[in-house]
Write a protein that holds these residues in place. Structure first.
Motif, short mmCIF file in Angstrom:
data_model
loop_
_atom_site.label_atom_id
_atom_site.label_comp_id
_atom_site.label_asym_id
_atom_site.label_seq_id
_atom_site.Cartn_x
_atom_site.Cartn_y
_atom_site.Cartn_z
N UNK A 1 0.65 -1.22 -0.02
CA UNK A 1 -0.08 -0.08 0.12
C UNK A 1 0.90 1.33 -0.02
N UNK A 2 2.19 1.14 0.17
CA UNK A 2 3.00 2.11 -0.19
C UNK A 2 3.05 2.91 -1.32
N UNK A 3 2.74 4.25 -1.51
CA UNK A 3 2.70 4.98 -2.76
C UNK A 3 4.19 4.95 -3.31
N UNK A 4 5.13 5.02 -2.64
CA UNK A 4 6.47 4.92 -3.40
C UNK A 4 7.25 3.71 -3.61
N UNK A 5 6.46 2.62 -3.60
CA UNK A 5 7.05 1.35 -3.69
C UNK A 5 7.60 0.82 -4.92
N UNK A 6 8.62 0.47 -5.25
CA UNK A 6 9.56 0.43 -6.51
C UNK A 6 9.19 -0.86 -7.00
N UNK A 7 9.49 -1.28 -8.25
CA UNK A 7 8.88 -2.17 -9.01
C UNK A 7 9.69 -3.61 -8.46
N UNK A 8 10.94 -3.70 -7.97
CA UNK A 8 11.56 -4.78 -7.57
C UNK A 8 10.96 -5.20 -6.19
N UNK A 9 10.84 -4.39 -5.16
CA UNK A 9 10.22 -4.92 -3.83
C UNK A 9 8.76 -5.19 -4.34
N UNK A 10 8.20 -4.61 -5.05
CA UNK A 10 6.51 -5.16 -5.59
C UNK A 10 6.54 -6.34 -5.93
N UNK A 11 7.60 -6.75 -6.65
CA UNK A 11 7.50 -8.09 -7.49
C UNK A 11 7.83 -9.12 -6.08
N UNK B 1 7.16 -9.01 -3.18
CA UNK B 1 5.66 -8.96 -2.26
C UNK B 1 4.94 -9.72 -2.98
N UNK B 2 4.54 -9.68 -4.31
CA UNK B 2 3.63 -10.35 -5.01
C UNK B 2 4.05 -11.92 -5.07
N UNK B 3 5.32 -12.32 -5.02
CA UNK B 3 5.78 -13.71 -4.83
C UNK B 3 5.59 -14.26 -3.53
N UNK B 4 5.92 -13.43 -2.33
CA UNK B 4 5.61 -13.90 -1.16
C UNK B 4 4.14 -14.19 -0.76
N UNK B 5 3.44 -13.17 -1.33
CA UNK B 5 1.82 -13.39 -1.13
C UNK B 5 1.25 -14.38 -1.85
N UNK B 6 1.82 -15.05 -2.54
CA UNK B 6 1.53 -16.31 -3.37
C UNK B 6 1.96 -17.57 -2.82
N UNK B 7 2.78 -17.57 -1.75
CA UNK B 7 3.27 -18.74 -0.97
C UNK B 7 2.12 -19.45 -0.43
#
Length: 85
Positions: free
Chosen positions: A28-38, A40-46
């Motif tokens: 939900x951070x507005x300034x989240x960059x692409x690499x951390x976002x990717x 987080x998406x991976x970790x969320x799918x575990x």
């Protein structure tokens, strides 16, 4: 706190909720960059309620970079005294 948090017993759903909460706070951070976002998406799918040691370190690094205290779930610059907790 006299009891070590690592010794608390959580159910699988509690652990999943805690992990999802940590991830969603960052996503939900507005300034989240692409690499951390990717990441987080991976970790969320575990399909497991825990992180490996390396995954935990990566998530912790992202939380630190974006000013989130991973132990208590609040932003570091919110006026709380971390030593008090």
């Amino acid at each position: 706190m006299s009891e070590d948090v690592d010794n608390w017993h959580f159910s699988k759903s509690d652990a999943c909720f805690g992990l999802r909460l940590r991830i969603s706070r960052l996503q939900n951070r507005e300034n989240l960059e692409n690499a951390p976002s990717a990441v987080l998406k991976y970790l969320g799918k575990l399909k497991r309620p825990y992180l490996t040691e390396v995954e935990e370190k990566v998530l912790g690094l992202i939380e630190k970079e974006y000013g989130i205290d991973d132990r208590f779930g609040f932003e570091l610059n919110n006026g709380y005294d971390r030593n008090y907790l």
